[in-house]
Scaffold this motif. Structure first.
Motif, PDB file in Angstrom:
ATOM      1  N   TYR A  41       0.798  -1.223   0.000  1.00 45.76           N
ATOM      2  CA  TYR A  41       0.000   0.000   0.000  1.00 45.76           C
ATOM      3  C   TYR A  41       0.831   1.275   0.000  1.00 45.76           C
ATOM      4  O   TYR A  41       0.432   2.285  -0.589  1.00 45.76           O
ATOM      5  N   ALA A  42       1.974   1.288   0.660  1.00 48.71           N
ATOM      6  CA  ALA A  42       2.769   2.518   0.701  1.00 48.71           C
ATOM      7  C   ALA A  42       3.364   2.876  -0.646  1.00 48.71           C
ATOM      8  O   ALA A  42       3.873   3.983  -0.829  1.00 48.71           O
ATOM      9  N   SER A  43       3.289   1.957  -1.613  1.00 54.22           N
ATOM     10  CA  SER A  43       3.763   2.263  -2.959  1.00 54.22           C
ATOM     11  C   SER A  43       2.688   2.934  -3.812  1.00 54.22           C
ATOM     12  O   SER A  43       2.984   3.418  -4.908  1.00 54.22           O
ATOM     13  N   ASN A 139      -5.517  10.962   9.701  1.00 55.15           N
ATOM     14  CA  ASN A 139      -5.460  11.038   8.240  1.00 55.15           C
ATOM     15  C   ASN A 139      -4.043  11.127   7.698  1.00 55.15           C
ATOM     16  O   ASN A 139      -3.821  11.657   6.601  1.00 55.15           O
ATOM     17  N   THR A 140      -3.090  10.612   8.420  1.00 50.09           N
ATOM     18  CA  THR A 140      -1.728  10.493   7.895  1.00 50.09           C
ATOM     19  C   THR A 140      -1.722   9.494   6.739  1.00 50.09           C
ATOM     20  O   THR A 140      -2.370   8.450   6.803  1.00 50.09           O
ATOM     21  N   ASP A 165      -3.900   6.065   6.075  1.00 50.95           N
ATOM     22  CA  ASP A 165      -4.081   5.279   4.852  1.00 50.95           C
ATOM     23  C   ASP A 165      -2.753   5.090   4.131  1.00 50.95           C
ATOM     24  O   ASP A 165      -1.814   5.863   4.305  1.00 50.95           O
ATOM     25  N   PHE A 166      -2.699   4.059   3.292  1.00 49.53           N
ATOM     26  CA  PHE A 166      -1.565   3.758   2.417  1.00 49.53           C
ATOM     27  C   PHE A 166      -0.277   3.594   3.228  1.00 49.53           C
ATOM     28  O   PHE A 166       0.689   4.354   3.092  1.00 49.53           O
ATOM     29  N   LEU A 197      -7.540   3.264   6.287  1.00 49.97           N
ATOM     30  CA  LEU A 197      -6.822   2.252   7.076  1.00 49.97           C
ATOM     31  C   LEU A 197      -6.332   1.091   6.212  1.00 49.97           C
ATOM     32  O   LEU A 197      -6.259  -0.055   6.674  1.00 49.97           O
ATOM     33  N   ARG A 198      -5.935   1.380   4.988  1.00 53.34           N
ATOM     34  CA  ARG A 198      -5.428   0.333   4.108  1.00 53.34           C
ATOM     35  C   ARG A 198      -3.938   0.132   4.393  1.00 53.34           C
ATOM     36  O   ARG A 198      -3.126   1.043   4.193  1.00 53.34           O
ATOM     37  N   VAL A 199      -3.607  -1.081   4.855  1.00 53.38           N
ATOM     38  CA  VAL A 199      -2.252  -1.370   5.324  1.00 53.38           C
ATOM     39  C   VAL A 199      -1.814  -2.735   4.801  1.00 53.38           C
ATOM     40  O   VAL A 199      -2.597  -3.684   4.762  1.00 53.38           O
TER      41      VAL A 199
END
Length: 320
Positions: A41-43, A139-140, A165-166, A197-199
């Protein structure tokens, strides 16, 4: 998804990875335990690059650390030594916070990411936090938490909440602790958390911890992939409050309850399991796997039985 923004979660531990334009080369099945950029997700959402590698500050004291973390400058903050701090230190946007060697980090306090974007936290030791060790909230977005060693905190070791998120949580070693990782802080926070909250949790080592690996509310989908769980006290992964969690090809050893679909006073969540490997471990609970949304990025998982060797070789500090 455009090719330049794709990342692949990879299948086995080796010495190197070949990437072209952010995409693994065709036929590349193996990667090192030290990716140069986040998978999962962080990509997405523009990617997570952290602070400028051209502006670097090395800190050895609490005051210098606090100043560097809160600065509006895009920069890389190198933490040298195990620095005692008090309370939670705020981290501004566009920061890379990285430990020097295998024993550098913070003790006595933690890092707070609130309403910020594009932060990387790597190669740090966290000990004896008076609250959370790492708190991601308000909301970070676009955070990569990678190759850290966390233990003996007061509350959560890595908590993610309040519409953040992400996020990718990868190659961390968590041990000697109760409540490891919370995703979604409260049953009444659906208005802020739904759709967020996508992790991705990948290649983490949970060793002698008790619960919340993670404990999820609302988020769908959450991807728990290729992690190693050893000697877990209460449960491995919990899905509650109608969340959707895919628990895929993890290695559970001496875990009585690898997955649960209800805990505490929360309503149950949805949970799908796929090809996990179990040694002296109990039955996985599942619920309404069809309600777990599809993972929105490409990846090639490692076989579950290989995960223990991969993770114990690569997780924690001193590996990047």
């Amino acid at each position: 998804m455009r090719a330049t923004r794709r990342r692949t979660l990879i299948s086995a531990f080796s010495a190197s990875v070949l990437a072209v334009g952010g995409v693994l080369a065709a036929g590349q099945l193996e990667a090192a335990a030290a990716e140069s950029s986040p998978v999962g997700y962080a990509s997405l959402n523009g990617g997570t690059t952290g602070g400028s590698s051209g502006t670097v500050v090395t800190v050895t004291s609490a005051s210098a650390l606090k100043s560097a973390l809160s600065s509006s400058t895009s920069q890389t903050v190198r933490v040298s030594g195990l620095i005692p701090i008090s309370g939670m230190y705020s981290v501004a946007s566009n920061k890379t916070v990285i430990g020097v060697g295998s024993g550098s980090g913070i003790t006595g306090g933690g890092l707070n990411l609130s309403g910020v974007r594009n932060v990387i936290i790597r190669n740090l030791v966290f000990r004896n936090a008076s609250d959370d060790s790492i708190n991601v909230q308000s909301n970070t977005t676009n955070v990569w938490i990678d190759h850290n060693d966390l233990a003996n905190g007061h509350d959560g070791l890595i908590d993610i909440k309040r519409g953040s998120d992400f996020v990718t949580v990868s190659w961390n070693r968590l041990h000697d602790h109760d409540k490891s990782m919370l995703l979604g802080h409260d049953d009444g926070n659906s208005s802020q958390d739904l759709g967020h909250l996508r992790v991705t949790y990948v290649h983490n080592w949970f060793e002698g911890t008790n619960q919340r690996h993670p404990r999820v509310r609302f988020a769908n989908p959450v991807h728990v992939l290729n992690n190693y769980y050893s000697n877990i006290g209460s449960y491995g992964v919990a899905s509650t409050m109608n969340a959707g969690v895919l628990v895929e090809r993890n290695y559970f050893e001496n875990v009585k309850s690898p997955t649960v679909t209800q805990t505490g006073d929360s309503d149950p969540g949805n949970l799908k399991v796929l090809n996990n490997y179990k040694v002296n471990s109990g039955t996985e609970q599942v619920r309404n796997g069809a309600s777990v949304a599809a993972i929105p990025y490409s990846y090639t998982p490692e076989a579950g039985e290989k995960v223990k060797a991969t993770v114990t070789s690569g997780a924690g500090t001193g590996k990047i």
